[in-house]
Scaffold this motif. Structure first.
Motif, PDB file in Angstrom:
ATOM      1  N   ALA A 181      45.615   7.434  86.357  1.00 39.82           N
ATOM      2  CA  ALA A 181      46.645   8.209  85.664  1.00 39.82           C
ATOM      3  C   ALA A 181      46.325   9.695  85.691  1.00 39.82           C
ATOM      4  CB  ALA A 181      46.793   7.733  84.220  1.00 39.82           C
ATOM      5  N   GLY A 182      45.052  10.042  85.554  1.00 42.24           N
ATOM      6  CA  GLY A 182      44.657  11.442  85.634  1.00 42.24           C
ATOM      7  C   GLY A 182      44.908  12.017  87.016  1.00 42.24           C
ATOM      8  N   LEU A 183      44.704  11.201  88.031  1.00 42.39           N
ATOM      9  CA  LEU A 183      44.955  11.634  89.400  1.00 42.39           C
ATOM     10  C   LEU A 183      46.450  11.860  89.623  1.00 42.39           C
ATOM     11  CD1 LEU A 183      43.655  12.242  92.094  1.00 42.39           C
ATOM     12  CD2 LEU A 183      43.672   9.799  92.611  1.00 42.39           C
ATOM     13  N   VAL A 184      47.280  10.949  89.121  1.00 42.16           N
ATOM     14  CA  VAL A 184      48.732  11.105  89.248  1.00 42.16           C
ATOM     15  C   VAL A 184      49.206  12.343  88.502  1.00 42.16           C
ATOM     16  CG1 VAL A 184      50.975  10.080  88.686  1.00 42.16           C
ATOM     17  CG2 VAL A 184      49.160   8.662  89.652  1.00 42.16           C
ATOM     18  N   ALA A 185      48.636  12.581  87.324  1.00 44.10           N
ATOM     19  CA  ALA A 185      49.024  13.751  86.545  1.00 44.10           C
ATOM     20  C   ALA A 185      48.756  15.027  87.331  1.00 44.10           C
ATOM     21  CB  ALA A 185      48.273  13.777  85.214  1.00 44.10           C
ATOM     22  N   ASP A 186      47.591  15.115  87.993  1.00 38.89           N
ATOM     23  CA  ASP A 186      47.275  16.307  88.770  1.00 38.89           C
ATOM     24  C   ASP A 186      48.139  16.382  90.020  1.00 38.89           C
ATOM     25  OD1 ASP A 186      45.892  18.714  89.180  1.00 38.89           O
ATOM     26  OD2 ASP A 186      44.446  17.739  90.500  1.00 38.89           O
ATOM     27  N   LEU A 187      48.468  15.249  90.610  1.00 41.39           N
ATOM     28  CA  LEU A 187      49.364  15.237  91.761  1.00 41.39           C
ATOM     29  C   LEU A 187      50.721  15.835  91.389  1.00 41.39           C
ATOM     30  CD1 LEU A 187      49.950  14.344  94.694  1.00 41.39           C
ATOM     31  CD2 LEU A 187      50.673  12.136  93.765  1.00 41.39           C
ATOM     32  N   LEU A 188      51.213  15.502  90.201  1.00 39.00           N
ATOM     33  CA  LEU A 188      52.496  16.047  89.749  1.00 39.00           C
ATOM     34  C   LEU A 188      52.400  17.550  89.497  1.00 39.00           C
ATOM     35  CD1 LEU A 188      53.566  13.107  87.459  1.00 39.00           C
ATOM     36  CD2 LEU A 188      54.894  13.985  89.382  1.00 39.00           C
ATOM     37  N   VAL A 189      51.258  17.997  88.962  1.00 39.50           N
ATOM     38  CA  VAL A 189      51.045  19.439  88.800  1.00 39.50           C
ATOM     39  C   VAL A 189      51.105  20.123  90.168  1.00 39.50           C
ATOM     40  CG1 VAL A 189      49.357  21.218  88.192  1.00 39.50           C
ATOM     41  CG2 VAL A 189      49.716  19.253  86.678  1.00 39.50           C
ATOM     42  N   ASP A 190      50.425  19.533  91.146  1.00 38.52           N
ATOM     43  CA  ASP A 190      50.404  20.090  92.492  1.00 38.52           C
ATOM     44  C   ASP A 190      51.801  20.103  93.106  1.00 38.52           C
ATOM     45  OD1 ASP A 190      48.744  20.954  94.874  1.00 38.52           O
ATOM     46  OD2 ASP A 190      49.728  19.199  95.728  1.00 38.52           O
ATOM     47  N   MET A 191      52.558  19.051  92.908  1.00 45.96           N
ATOM     48  CA  MET A 191      53.921  18.986  93.442  1.00 45.96           C
ATOM     49  C   MET A 191      54.790  20.080  92.843  1.00 45.96           C
ATOM     50  SD  MET A 191      54.205  14.844  93.409  1.00 45.96           S
ATOM     51  CE  MET A 191      55.985  14.759  93.549  1.00 45.96           C
ATOM     52  N   ALA A 192      54.645  20.320  91.545  1.00 47.06           N
ATOM     53  CA  ALA A 192      55.416  21.388  90.902  1.00 47.06           C
ATOM     54  C   ALA A 192      55.017  22.747  91.471  1.00 47.06           C
ATOM     55  CB  ALA A 192      55.215  21.361  89.392  1.00 47.06           C
TER      56      ALA A 192
ATOM     57  N   VAL B 261      48.626   6.766  99.206  1.00 46.21           N
ATOM     58  CA  VAL B 261      48.431   5.433  98.615  1.00 46.21           C
ATOM     59  C   VAL B 261      49.595   5.086  97.694  1.00 46.21           C
ATOM     60  CG1 VAL B 261      46.980   4.038  97.101  1.00 46.21           C
ATOM     61  CG2 VAL B 261      45.921   5.512  98.822  1.00 46.21           C
ATOM     62  N   LEU B 262      50.002   6.045  96.872  1.00 46.53           N
ATOM     63  CA  LEU B 262      51.138   5.799  95.977  1.00 46.53           C
ATOM     64  C   LEU B 262      52.387   5.453  96.770  1.00 46.53           C
ATOM     65  CD1 LEU B 262      50.783   8.589  93.280  1.00 46.53           C
ATOM     66  CD2 LEU B 262      50.834   6.133  92.839  1.00 46.53           C
ATOM     67  N   ALA B 263      52.662   6.218  97.819  1.00 43.41           N
ATOM     68  CA  ALA B 263      53.866   5.998  98.609  1.00 43.41           C
ATOM     69  C   ALA B 263      53.822   4.664  99.345  1.00 43.41           C
ATOM     70  CB  ALA B 263      54.051   7.144  99.606  1.00 43.41           C
ATOM     71  N   ASP B 264      52.631   4.283  99.817  1.00 44.52           N
ATOM     72  CA  ASP B 264      52.506   3.056 100.609  1.00 44.52           C
ATOM     73  C   ASP B 264      52.405   1.799  99.760  1.00 44.52           C
ATOM     74  OD1 ASP B 264      52.578   4.564 102.915  1.00 44.52           O
ATOM     75  OD2 ASP B 264      50.401   4.563 103.212  1.00 44.52           O
ATOM     76  N   ARG B 265      51.671   1.895  98.616  1.00 46.01           N
ATOM     77  CA  ARG B 265      51.334   0.659  97.895  1.00 46.01           C
ATOM     78  C   ARG B 265      51.597   0.695  96.399  1.00 46.01           C
ATOM     79  NH1 ARG B 265      45.526  -0.305  98.984  1.00 46.01           N
ATOM     80  NH2 ARG B 265      45.363   1.699 100.036  1.00 46.01           N
ATOM     81  N   GLY B 266      51.926   1.860  95.856  1.00 44.17           N
ATOM     82  CA  GLY B 266      52.257   1.929  94.440  1.00 44.17           C
ATOM     83  C   GLY B 266      51.063   2.226  93.555  1.00 44.17           C
ATOM     84  N   PHE B 267      51.354   2.480  92.289  1.00 44.67           N
ATOM     85  CA  PHE B 267      50.346   2.907  91.312  1.00 44.67           C
ATOM     86  C   PHE B 267      49.279   1.843  91.075  1.00 44.67           C
ATOM     87  CE2 PHE B 267      48.929   3.321  86.849  1.00 44.67           C
ATOM     88  CZ  PHE B 267      48.384   4.594  86.904  1.00 44.67           C
ATOM     89  N   ALA B 268      49.682   0.573  91.071  1.00 44.40           N
ATOM     90  CA  ALA B 268      48.734  -0.501  90.775  1.00 44.40           C
ATOM     91  C   ALA B 268      47.595  -0.561  91.789  1.00 44.40           C
ATOM     92  CB  ALA B 268      49.458  -1.849  90.723  1.00 44.40           C
ATOM     93  N   GLN B 269      47.835  -0.059  92.995  1.00 47.86           N
ATOM     94  CA  GLN B 269      46.819  -0.098  94.057  1.00 47.86           C
ATOM     95  C   GLN B 269      46.074   1.224  94.214  1.00 47.86           C
ATOM     96  OE1 GLN B 269      46.137  -3.000  95.627  1.00 47.86           O
ATOM     97  NE2 GLN B 269      47.633  -3.853  94.203  1.00 47.86           N
ATOM     98  N   LEU B 270      46.281   2.145  93.274  1.00 47.82           N
ATOM     99  CA  LEU B 270      45.620   3.452  93.367  1.00 47.82           C
ATOM    100  C   LEU B 270      44.207   3.337  92.825  1.00 47.82           C
ATOM    101  CD1 LEU B 270      46.027   6.440  94.130  1.00 47.82           C
ATOM    102  CD2 LEU B 270      46.765   6.851  91.779  1.00 47.82           C
ATOM    103  N   ASP B 271      43.249   3.276  93.733  1.00 43.40           N
ATOM    104  CA  ASP B 271      41.843   3.095  93.382  1.00 43.40           C
ATOM    105  C   ASP B 271      41.087   4.385  93.685  1.00 43.40           C
ATOM    106  OD1 ASP B 271      39.452   1.197  92.849  1.00 43.40           O
ATOM    107  OD2 ASP B 271      38.970   2.157  94.768  1.00 43.40           O
ATOM    108  N   LEU B 272      40.393   4.917  92.682  1.00 46.42           N
ATOM    109  CA  LEU B 272      39.733   6.209  92.851  1.00 46.42           C
ATOM    110  C   LEU B 272      38.657   6.182  93.936  1.00 46.42           C
ATOM    111  CD1 LEU B 272      41.320   6.875  90.277  1.00 46.42           C
ATOM    112  CD2 LEU B 272      39.307   8.080  89.441  1.00 46.42           C
TER     113      LEU B 272
ATOM    114  N   ALA C 211      45.849  10.400  97.702  1.00 49.38           N
ATOM    115  CA  ALA C 211      46.448   9.726  96.551  1.00 49.38           C
ATOM    116  C   ALA C 211      47.953   9.581  96.732  1.00 49.38           C
ATOM    117  CB  ALA C 211      46.146  10.503  95.270  1.00 49.38           C
ATOM    118  N   GLY C 212      48.607  10.631  97.226  1.00 47.53           N
ATOM    119  CA  GLY C 212      50.043  10.551  97.477  1.00 47.53           C
ATOM    120  C   GLY C 212      50.380   9.507  98.517  1.00 47.53           C
TER     121      GLY C 212
END
Length: 203
Positions: free
Chosen positions: A64-75, A31-42, A28-29
């Protein structure tokens, strides 16, 4: 607002659930880094992580749920605060870690994507705010200790100080496009330290 992410060599809990989460969040990270949130497909993330898409949909439900957990993991994976014994050196360490993170191609792009997503999605915005709350709380003792040592006035707001350190670096990431280098980090730390000593951040 330090948040240098300790992905390489990080120690994570064992077990299949932990391994699945790690694999999914890594893809997920990317995909976000390469193509952005709009292209984040589960479904794509599940395939990239070698995990059944049912598992991903059941656990994270939405991008959005995936991004939320990614941020938890980053913290959870962020490096601890510095404790050098002086306010300026602590803030310099903070600024250099922020600069290192934002200047990294993958991490810089990832933060751009998450910040852009947070602008239009309440769940992502809440997760992003929680991420920064966690990091600010981790680094607050740098300022609190400076008050105890007499380097900073009583009543100094640690959150305001740490935000002042990072704000110029985020401006470079999101607005001006100026280099995010050690010189910029050190200037940001010095400016915040001088303002702190002057009482600018006394609430």
């Amino acid at each position: 607002m330090e948040h240098d992410i300790a992905w390489p060599g990080s120690v994570r809990p064992g077990g299949r659930t932990a391994r699945v989460r790690e694999a999914v969040l890594e893809v997920a990270g990317d995909v976000l880094a390469d193509r952005g949130f709009a292209q984040l497909d589960l479904a794509e993330v599940a395939a990239g992580a070698g995990v059944g898409k049912t598992t991903v949909y059941r656990r994270w439900r939405t991008p959005a749920g995936l991004v939320a957990d990614l941020l938890v993991d980053m913290a959870e994976q962020s490096l601890p605060r510095a404790d050098t014994g002086t306010l300026l050196d602590d803030l310099t360490a903070n600024a250099r870690l922020v600069a290192k993170t934002l200047a990294d191609p993958r991490q810089g792009n990832l933060f751009r994507a998450v910040i852009a997503a947070a602008a239009g999605d309440e769940l992502t915005a809440t997760a992003l705010h929680t991420f920064y709350d966690t990091r600010l709380a981790e680094w607050a003792p740098c300022v609190e200790d400076a008050v105890v040592r007499g380097e900073a006035p009583v009543g100094t707001d640690p959150r305001a100080v740490l935000s002042a350190v990072s704000a110029p670096l985020y401006y470079r990431l999101l607005a001006s496009g100026d280099p995010i280098d050690q010189d910029a980090a050190d200037r940001s730390a010095r400016a915040a330290a001088l303002a702190t000593v002057a009482g600018t951040f006394v609430s």
